[in-house]
Design a protein around this motif. Structure first.
Motif, PDB file in Angstrom:
ATOM      1  N   ASP A 135     -22.878   1.467  -2.815  1.00 45.06           N
ATOM      2  CA  ASP A 135     -21.982   0.335  -3.018  1.00 45.06           C
ATOM      3  C   ASP A 135     -20.848   0.689  -3.981  1.00 45.06           C
ATOM      4  OD1 ASP A 135     -21.289  -2.157  -2.162  1.00 45.06           O
ATOM      5  OD2 ASP A 135     -22.487  -3.244  -3.635  1.00 45.06           O
ATOM      6  N   LEU A 136     -20.209   1.835  -3.718  1.00 44.69           N
ATOM      7  CA  LEU A 136     -19.142   2.328  -4.574  1.00 44.69           C
ATOM      8  C   LEU A 136     -17.854   2.503  -3.772  1.00 44.69           C
ATOM      9  CD1 LEU A 136     -21.008   5.189  -6.496  1.00 44.69           C
ATOM     10  CD2 LEU A 136     -20.652   2.838  -7.266  1.00 44.69           C
ATOM     11  N   TYR A 137     -16.748   2.105  -4.362  1.00 44.65           N
ATOM     12  CA  TYR A 137     -15.425   2.418  -3.829  1.00 44.65           C
ATOM     13  C   TYR A 137     -14.849   3.542  -4.675  1.00 44.65           C
ATOM     14  CZ  TYR A 137     -10.430   1.864  -2.667  1.00 44.65           C
ATOM     15  OH  TYR A 137      -9.117   2.077  -2.286  1.00 44.65           O
ATOM     16  N   LEU A 138     -14.595   4.694  -4.034  1.00 48.73           N
ATOM     17  CA  LEU A 138     -14.069   5.869  -4.723  1.00 48.73           C
ATOM     18  C   LEU A 138     -12.622   6.081  -4.297  1.00 48.73           C
ATOM     19  CD1 LEU A 138     -17.258   6.319  -4.281  1.00 48.73           C
ATOM     20  CD2 LEU A 138     -16.772   8.738  -4.597  1.00 48.73           C
ATOM     21  N   ILE A 139     -11.756   6.323  -5.255  1.00 50.58           N
ATOM     22  CA  ILE A 139     -10.373   6.626  -4.916  1.00 50.58           C
ATOM     23  C   ILE A 139      -9.899   7.820  -5.735  1.00 50.58           C
ATOM     24  CG2 ILE A 139      -9.540   4.831  -6.516  1.00 50.58           C
ATOM     25  CD1 ILE A 139      -7.099   4.594  -4.554  1.00 50.58           C
ATOM     26  N   CYS A 155       0.842  -1.194   0.000  1.00 53.94           N
ATOM     27  CA  CYS A 155       0.000   0.000   0.000  1.00 53.94           C
ATOM     28  C   CYS A 155       0.876   1.242   0.000  1.00 53.94           C
ATOM     29  CB  CYS A 155      -0.915   0.000   1.220  1.00 53.94           C
ATOM     30  SG  CYS A 155      -1.930   1.485   1.388  1.00 53.94           S
ATOM     31  N   VAL A 156       0.539   2.209  -0.838  1.00 55.57           N
ATOM     32  CA  VAL A 156       1.322   3.437  -0.919  1.00 55.57           C
ATOM     33  C   VAL A 156       0.615   4.618  -0.262  1.00 55.57           C
ATOM     34  CG1 VAL A 156       2.537   2.701  -2.995  1.00 55.57           C
ATOM     35  CG2 VAL A 156       0.387   3.975  -3.224  1.00 55.57           C
ATOM     36  N   ALA A 157      -0.628   4.432   0.178  1.00 49.43           N
ATOM     37  CA  ALA A 157      -1.376   5.543   0.774  1.00 49.43           C
ATOM     38  C   ALA A 157      -2.337   4.992   1.817  1.00 49.43           C
ATOM     39  CB  ALA A 157      -2.145   6.324  -0.295  1.00 49.43           C
ATOM     40  N   ASN A 158      -2.055   5.262   3.067  1.00 49.39           N
ATOM     41  CA  ASN A 158      -2.873   4.737   4.164  1.00 49.39           C
ATOM     42  C   ASN A 158      -4.331   5.176   4.043  1.00 49.39           C
ATOM     43  OD1 ASN A 158      -2.982   3.542   7.044  1.00 49.39           O
ATOM     44  ND2 ASN A 158      -3.819   5.592   7.322  1.00 49.39           N
ATOM     45  N   ALA A 159      -4.564   6.380   3.532  1.00 45.40           N
ATOM     46  CA  ALA A 159      -5.935   6.898   3.452  1.00 45.40           C
ATOM     47  C   ALA A 159      -6.781   6.186   2.411  1.00 45.40           C
ATOM     48  CB  ALA A 159      -5.913   8.401   3.153  1.00 45.40           C
ATOM     49  N   THR A 160      -6.187   5.265   1.637  1.00 43.42           N
ATOM     50  CA  THR A 160      -6.974   4.513   0.656  1.00 43.42           C
ATOM     51  C   THR A 160      -7.443   3.167   1.195  1.00 43.42           C
ATOM     52  OG1 THR A 160      -5.032   3.412  -0.330  1.00 43.42           O
ATOM     53  CG2 THR A 160      -5.666   5.567  -1.220  1.00 43.42           C
ATOM     54  N   ILE A 161      -7.021   2.799   2.403  1.00 40.61           N
ATOM     55  CA  ILE A 161      -7.382   1.487   2.953  1.00 40.61           C
ATOM     56  C   ILE A 161      -8.794   1.549   3.505  1.00 40.61           C
ATOM     57  CG2 ILE A 161      -6.740  -0.340   4.542  1.00 40.61           C
ATOM     58  CD1 ILE A 161      -3.927   0.895   4.647  1.00 40.61           C
ATOM     59  N   LYS A 190       0.960   9.607  -2.135  1.00 35.02           N
ATOM     60  CA  LYS A 190       0.739   9.777  -0.705  1.00 35.02           C
ATOM     61  C   LYS A 190      -0.564  10.518  -0.401  1.00 35.02           C
ATOM     62  CE  LYS A 190       4.129   7.877   1.586  1.00 35.02           C
ATOM     63  NZ  LYS A 190       3.855   6.803   2.574  1.00 35.02           N
ATOM     64  N   ARG A 191      -1.010  11.344  -1.336  1.00 30.30           N
ATOM     65  CA  ARG A 191      -2.214  12.137  -1.086  1.00 30.30           C
ATOM     66  C   ARG A 191      -3.460  11.511  -1.690  1.00 30.30           C
ATOM     67  NH1 ARG A 191      -0.455  18.456  -0.712  1.00 30.30           N
ATOM     68  NH2 ARG A 191      -2.557  18.564   0.111  1.00 30.30           N
ATOM     69  N   ALA A 192      -3.327  10.284  -2.164  1.00 27.84           N
ATOM     70  CA  ALA A 192      -4.510   9.563  -2.629  1.00 27.84           C
ATOM     71  C   ALA A 192      -5.408   9.254  -1.438  1.00 27.84           C
ATOM     72  CB  ALA A 192      -4.090   8.277  -3.339  1.00 27.84           C
ATOM     73  N   ILE A 193      -6.705   9.339  -1.651  1.00 29.31           N
ATOM     74  CA  ILE A 193      -7.697   9.126  -0.599  1.00 29.31           C
ATOM     75  C   ILE A 193      -8.842   8.306  -1.176  1.00 29.31           C
ATOM     76  CG2 ILE A 193      -9.440  10.279   0.845  1.00 29.31           C
ATOM     77  CD1 ILE A 193      -7.547  12.555   1.229  1.00 29.31           C
ATOM     78  N   ALA A 194      -9.370   7.385  -0.374  1.00 25.76           N
ATOM     79  CA  ALA A 194     -10.489   6.564  -0.828  1.00 25.76           C
ATOM     80  C   ALA A 194     -11.651   6.668   0.140  1.00 25.76           C
ATOM     81  CB  ALA A 194     -10.050   5.106  -0.983  1.00 25.76           C
ATOM     82  N   HIS A 195     -12.815   6.276  -0.354  1.00 26.90           N
ATOM     83  CA  HIS A 195     -14.017   6.263   0.485  1.00 26.90           C
ATOM     84  C   HIS A 195     -14.938   5.168  -0.022  1.00 26.90           C
ATOM     85  CE1 HIS A 195     -17.161   7.769   3.121  1.00 26.90           C
ATOM     86  NE2 HIS A 195     -18.006   7.681   2.107  1.00 26.90           N
ATOM     87  N   TYR A 196     -15.560   4.461   0.907  1.00 31.03           N
ATOM     88  CA  TYR A 196     -16.575   3.462   0.557  1.00 31.03           C
ATOM     89  C   TYR A 196     -17.944   4.082   0.766  1.00 31.03           C
ATOM     90  CZ  TYR A 196     -19.392  -0.817   0.721  1.00 31.03           C
ATOM     91  OH  TYR A 196     -20.348  -1.776   0.490  1.00 31.03           O
ATOM     92  N   TRP A 197     -18.635   4.354  -0.322  1.00 34.39           N
ATOM     93  CA  TRP A 197     -19.968   4.929  -0.281  1.00 34.39           C
ATOM     94  C   TRP A 197     -20.957   3.779  -0.145  1.00 34.39           C
ATOM     95  CZ3 TRP A 197     -21.714   9.245  -4.216  1.00 34.39           C
ATOM     96  CH2 TRP A 197     -22.921   9.798  -3.777  1.00 34.39           C
ATOM     97  N   ILE A 198     -21.317   3.466   1.094  1.00 34.32           N
ATOM     98  CA  ILE A 198     -22.062   2.251   1.389  1.00 34.32           C
ATOM     99  C   ILE A 198     -23.419   2.245   0.697  1.00 34.32           C
ATOM    100  CG2 ILE A 198     -23.120   0.903   3.244  1.00 34.32           C
ATOM    101  CD1 ILE A 198     -20.917   1.913   5.093  1.00 34.32           C
ATOM    102  N   GLU A 199     -24.125   3.362   0.746  1.00 36.62           N
ATOM    103  CA  GLU A 199     -25.475   3.405   0.192  1.00 36.62           C
ATOM    104  C   GLU A 199     -25.502   3.043  -1.283  1.00 36.62           C
ATOM    105  OE1 GLU A 199     -29.224   6.527  -0.321  1.00 36.62           O
ATOM    106  OE2 GLU A 199     -27.292   7.234   0.393  1.00 36.62           O
TER     107      GLU A 199
END
Length: 825
Positions: free
Chosen positions: A602-606, A544-550, A591-600
Motif C-alpha cells: 500500500d505504498l505510492y513510490l515516486i 501533470c508534468v510526467a505521464n509515468a507518474t500517473i 519528465k523522467r520522474a516515474i511512479a509505482h503503486y506497490w499494492i501489497e
C-alpha cells in the motif's frame, strides 16, 4: 523538580517539513530515510535490493509487465519486458548441480558483509571444498556462471550444467541460496538474461529513434497499454508497436500501393467495347491472439475494354521483410500433399502460436491456421491436412484482390494471395466471369488509418487513446473498435486557459483525464459514436508534468505536478504532499520522474531523479541528489528512500518489484544499465542493496514539552523493539546508533549505541561458551542521556549495517523540568 515520562508508541509519524520546529506535532519526523512501517505500526528499514543484470547500456527506456493470455485455455503467464532500441524479455536460465557422492553436499551463495562481495561455497560431508569470491558482478573480472561450472566440475562427484552457452553472466547477479542441498537427481538454481523479443523479417530495432534520445533533457520512458490481449507501446518518436506475446512489430497495416494493370490475352472481361472494370487490394493480418486487422484499401486502377472477352494482368506489391509489420513467414520446401507438418526452408521465423495463412490445394483457397510446433525445417499446424506447393509462402499476412463487375460500383473478392517477402510483387491474370464474384467488399464506416506517433497511450472503453504528438501537442487521437486502426477524422483538440501541450493521459471509471503541465481536462461521452464532451476540471495551475507518474489508487489518479503530488477524480484535485513540499523545491528531471503503486504494501513510490554525465556524455543517475518519495496510504505518512534507481522503469513481476536505470559503473565510471530486484524473502539477506548497507535514518520532532523557552533535563531514553503477535521480524540481532541534539541546533550533543542482539540466537543457538543462557533477543533497552539542561531535544536513530533490519515500536523519554515556568536567558 518535576519528573515526566513521555511515551511515543502510537505517534511515530511520517515526515513533516512544513511546520515550524516550535509547532510540529509530537511524533512527526524531521527526517525519515529508508524507513518503512510494519503491519504493527513499528518502524523498520526498507527492503534491500539485488542486481539481476548489469554492465551494459540497454533496457532503460521502459519496463513493463505483460499479462500474456494463452488463447484457447485462458491461462495467463507474466512477461517482464524492457525497452531500448528493441524489446527484451526477462528470461530465467538454469544451472543444475548433481552430486553422486555417498555422503551429503550443499552449496552456499551469499553476500559476505566483511568483504562486501558475494561468495560461492561448496561443501561435502560438512567440509568446505572451495570458496569462490565472486566479486560484485560489476567488474569485468568478476566470476561468471561458466567459471563456477569449471570449479564444480573439478570436484569429484559433482557436475554442473548450464542452460546458456557460454554462461558469461556474472554469478553475482544470480539468486542467493543458503545451504542448498544437492543430490543425485540434480538441483536447479537460477540466473537471468535479457533475450531479444523476435521481430519480423529483417526488422530488428523497432525503437531506434526513441533510444537515440535517451540523454536528451525531455526524454521520457515509453508508455504502454494492454487491450485485446496485446501490448501496445508508444514513445513519441517511433511508430506505435505491438507485442502479441510472440513478437514485436508495428501496429496497424499500411495502405497498399496502387495496383498496376497490363494488357494480356483473351478472357471473360467485358461484353463489348467501353466496359469499365476497377481493381484494388487490401492487406489482412492475424496476430498471435487471433485479432484480425484489415488495411485501408489501395487506390483503384481502372481499365475500359476495347472489345469483348478480355483479361488483364493485375500486379500487387507485397509487404517487405523490412517493413516492420507482421510478415513473419516460412517458405514451403517441396510440394506436399495431405500434411499438417510442413517441410519448409531453414531460416523461417514462425513461432508457436502464430496465426498463419496457407494456400491450401485441398480447399482451393487461402486458409488460416495456428502454428503448434516448429523445428528449423518444419512447422506443424492445427486443423485439417493441407496440400502445399514448393516455394509457396506461409505468412501472418494475406493479400485480397477486389474487382468490380461490368460497369459496377461495388467491389467483390476476386483472388487471395499469401504475402511473400521473398519477392516484390505478385501478378494475377484477371479473367474471372462476373458471375463467379460473390463475396462483396464491405466498406468500413470510418476510413482506416495508421496509428499516429505519440508519447502517451491508454485504453478507454475498449478503444486506444493517444496524445503527445510532437507536431500536434494538443491533439488526442482515438482508434476504431478493432484496436489498431486510427481513422484520420478521429481526433479532438484540447485547450486550456494556461496553455501547454498535453503531458499525460489516463482513463478512470467512465471518464478520460487529459493532463497538461498546469491544467486538467476531462472527457466524457462515447468515442464509438464520436459523441464526447471535453471540460476543464482544473485550470488553476495544477497539472501533470510526467505521464509515468500517473497511477490509479482507490478510485483516484495520483500524479506529479509542478508543486508536488496531487490526486484527482471527477470531483476535483487534492494535494497530497503539503507536508513535504520543500522536497520539490530542488532540481530534478521532471519528465523522467516515474511512479509505482506497490499494492501489497500500500505504498505510492515516486522517483525524482537528478542526472550526471560520464566522459562520453551519457547520463546516469546521480544518487546523491536523487531520491524516491514514498507515501504509506494506510498511515498517511511520507518517507524518503535513496540509492535505489527506478529512473528507467519499475514493474511488479511474479510478486516482486523490479527497477531499472542507468547507474555509474564503480569500476570505470561509465553510465551502465543495472536491473534490480527488491528483496522480500523475510530473511536477513533482504537488508542490503546488492553489496552495500542500507542507510536507515529517522529524526524525531523537537521535544520541548510545549515549552520551548523552559529548560529541562532529558535524563533517560528507553527504546522498544517489540515484534508483536505477528512475529515476523527478519533479523536475529541489530544495533541502533542514537544521537541527540539540543535546542534546535543541528549538531550531535551525545551519541550512544543500543545493541539489541543480546542472546539473540537463544539457548544453544551458537557454539558452547558463546551464547547467553536462555536469553532471547532484547525487546527494550535503556540509556542515560547527556546530563545537560536543554530547552528541546531531538533524537536521531541510524543503522547502516549489512544484513541488519531495525525495529522501533516506540520509545520513552524521562524528563526533569522545573516547577517554575520562567523564560530563561
Amino acid at each position: 523538580m518535576a519528573y515526566q515520562i513521555s511515551k511515543y508508541y502510537r505517534n511515530i509519524l511520517g515526515l513533516d517539513l512544513r511546520v515550524s520546529d516550535l509547532n510540529r506535532n509530537s511524533g512527526a519526523a524531521t527526517e525519515s530515510v529508508n524507513t518503512i512501517y510494519r503491519q504493527t505500526g513499528a518502524l523498520s528499514k526498507r527492503n534491500g535490493s539485488h542486481l539481476k543484470s548489469g554492465n551494459d547500456e540497454s533496457g532503460a527506456a521502459g519496463l513493463v509487465k505483460f499479462n500474456n493470455v494463452t488463447i484457447g485455455t485462458g491461462v495467463i503467464s507474466e512477461d517482464l519486458l524492457s525497452l531500448d532500441d528493441s524489446l527484451k524479455k526477462y528470461t530465467q536460465q538454469t544451472y543444475t548441480i548433481t552430486y553422486s557422492g555417498a555422503t551429503s553436499a550443499y552449496y552456499d551463495f551469499y553476500l559476505d558483509p566483511d568483504t562486501a562481495t558475494f561468495k560461492w561455497d561448496l561443501y561435502e560431508n560438512g567440509s568446505l571444498l572451495f570458496s569462490q569470491d565472486c566479486g560484485t558482478g560489476k567488474a569485468v573480472s568478476d566470476t561468471t556462471v561458466a567459471e563456477i561450472k569449471t570449479l564444480v566440475d573439478a570436484e569429484t562427484g559433482f557436475t554442473m550444467t548450464i542452460s546458456t552457452t557460454p554462461g558469461v553472466e556474472k554469478i553475482a547477479f544470480s539468486d542467493l541460496g543458503r545451504v542448498v542441498a544437492l543430490d543425485s537427481g540434480g538441483v536447479d538454481s537460477y540466473y537471468y538474461t535479457w533475450v531479444a523479443v523476435p521481430s519480423t523479417g529483417s526488422y530488428t530495432t523497432p525503437f531506434t529513434t526513441h533510444w537515440a534520445t535517451r540523454d536528451a533533457s525531455d526524454f521520457e520512458t515509453a508508455s504502454h497499454a494492454q487491450m485485446l490481449d496485446v501490448l501496445y507501446i508508444a514513445n513519441g518518436y517511433d511508430a506505435l508497436h505491438k507485442y502479441d506475446g510472440n513478437r514485436v512489430y508495428k501496429a496497424g497495416l499500411p495502405q497498399p500501393t496502387i495496383p498496376t494493370d497490363a494488357t494480356t490475352g483473351a478472357g471473360s472481361l467485358g461484353s463489348g467495347a467501353g466496359v469499365e472494370y476497377r481493381w484494388m487490394y487490401t492487406f489482412e493480418h492475424s496476430d498471435a491472439k487471433q485479432n484480425i486487422l484489415s488495411s485501408l484499401q489501395s487506390e483503384e486502377t481502372t481499365h475500359t475494354t476495347a472489345g469483348a472477352n478480355e483479361s488483364r494482368d493485375i500486379t500487387l506489391t507485397h509487404l517487405t521483410a523490412g517493413s516492420g509489420y507482421g510478415v513473419a513467414e516460412a517458405i514451403v520446401n517441396g510440394t506436399q500433399a495431405g500434411v499438417t507438418t510442413i517441410t519448409v526452408s531453414s531460416g523461417h521465423d514462425l513461432l508457436i502460436g502464430d496465426q498463419v495463412y496457407i494456400d491450401d490445394g485441398v480447399s482451393g483457397s487461402i486458409v488460416k491456421r495456428e502454428v503448434q510446433s516448429t523445428t528449423a525445417t518444419t512447422i506443424t499446424i492445427d486443423g485439417d491436412a493441407v496440400d502445399v506447393t514448393n516455394l509457396d509462402p506461409i505468412s501472418q499476412t494475406k493479400i485480397s484482390l477486389w474487382r468490380t463487375k461490368e460497369d459496377g460500383t461495388l467491389f467483390y473478392l476476386e483472388q487471395e494471395f499469401v504475402n511473400n517477402t521473398t519477392t516484390t510483387t505478385v501478378t494475377y491474370t484477371s479473367t474471372d466471369a462476373d458471375t463467379s464474384l460473390v463475396e462483396e467488399f464491405i466498406q468500413s464506416i470510418k476510413t482506416p488509418g495508421l496509428p499516429p506517433i505519440c508519447r502517451y497511450i491508454d485504453v478507454w472503453r475498449g478503444q486506444l487513446v493517444m496524445t503527445g504528438n510532437r507536431e500536434s501537442v494538443n491533439t488526442v487521437y482515438y482508434s476504431d473498435f478493432d484496436g489498431e486502426n486510427f481513422p484520420t477524422d478521429q481526433s479532438f483538440v484540447t485547450e486550456s486557459r494556461l496553455g501547454g501541450g498535453n503531458s499525460g493521459i489516463k482513463s478512470l471509471d467512465n471518464g478520460l483525464f487529459i493532463f497538461k503541465p498546469r491544467s486538467i481536462l476531462t472527457v466524457t461521452g462515447d468515442l464509438g459514436v464520436d459523441n464526447i464532451q471535453v471540460d476543464a476540471l482544473a485550470d488553476d495551475g495544477v497539472g501533470c508534468v510526467a505521464n509515468a507518474t500517473i497511477k490509479e489508487i482507490d478510485g483516484t489518479l495520483w500524479f506529479l505536478g509542478k508543486q508536488g503530488i496531487y490526486t484527482v477524480n471527477r470531483q476535483g484535485h487534492v494535494q497530497k504532499s503539503e507536508q513535504i513540499d520543500p522536497k520539490f523545491n530542488g532540481t530534478y528531471s521532471e519528465k523522467r520522474a516515474i511512479a509505482h503503486y506497490w499494492i501489497e504494501k500500500d505504498l505510492y513510490l515516486i522517483s525524482l531523479p537528478f542526472f550526471s554525465t560520464d566522459a562520453g556524455s551519457k547520463k546516469y543517475l546521480d544518487k546523491t541528489n536523487s531520491f524516491i518519495m514514498v507515501y504509506d496510504l494506510y498511515r498517511t505518512a511520507w518517507s524518503e528512500w535513496n540509492t535505489l534507481n527506478m529512473s528507467g522503469g519499475v514493474a511488479e513481476y511474479q510478486g516482486n518489484i523490479y527497477m531499472t536505470g542507468f547507474d555509474q559503473n564503480p569500476v570505470d565510471s561509465t553510465a551502465d544499465t543495472y536491473f534490480t530486484k527488491i528483496l522480500d524473502s523475510g530473511l536477513e539477506d533482504d537488508y542490503a542493496d546488492h553489496n552495500e548497507g542500507i542507510a536507515f535514518s529517522y529524526k524525531t520532532h523537537w521535544e520541548a514539552l510545549g515549552e520551548p523557552s523552559i529548560y529541562k533535563k532529558f535524563l533517560r531514553m528507553k527504546v522498544h523493539a517489540l515484534d508483536g503477535t505477528i512475529g515476523d521480524f527478519e533479523t536475529d540481532k541489530f544495533t541502533l546508533s542514537v544521537a541527540t541534539e539540543h535546542d534546535y541546533v543541528q549538531a550531535p550533543e551525545s551519541t550512544f549505541t543500543l545493541d539489541f542482539g543480546g542472546g539473540s540466537l537463544g539457548w544453544g543457538g551458537s557454539p558452547w561458551g558463546q551464547f547467553v543462557w536462555g536469553e532471547t533477543r532484547l525487546e527494550q533497552l535503556t540509556s542515560k542521556l547527556a546530563s545537560k539542561k536543554a530547552k528541546a531535544l531531538r533524537t536521531i536513530f541510524t543503522n547502516s549495517n549489512i544484513h541488519e533490519n531495525v525495529l522501533i515500536s516506540g520509545y520513552d523519554l524521562e524528563i526533569s523540568a522545573s516547577y517554575d515556568l520562567q523564560i530563561k536567558d
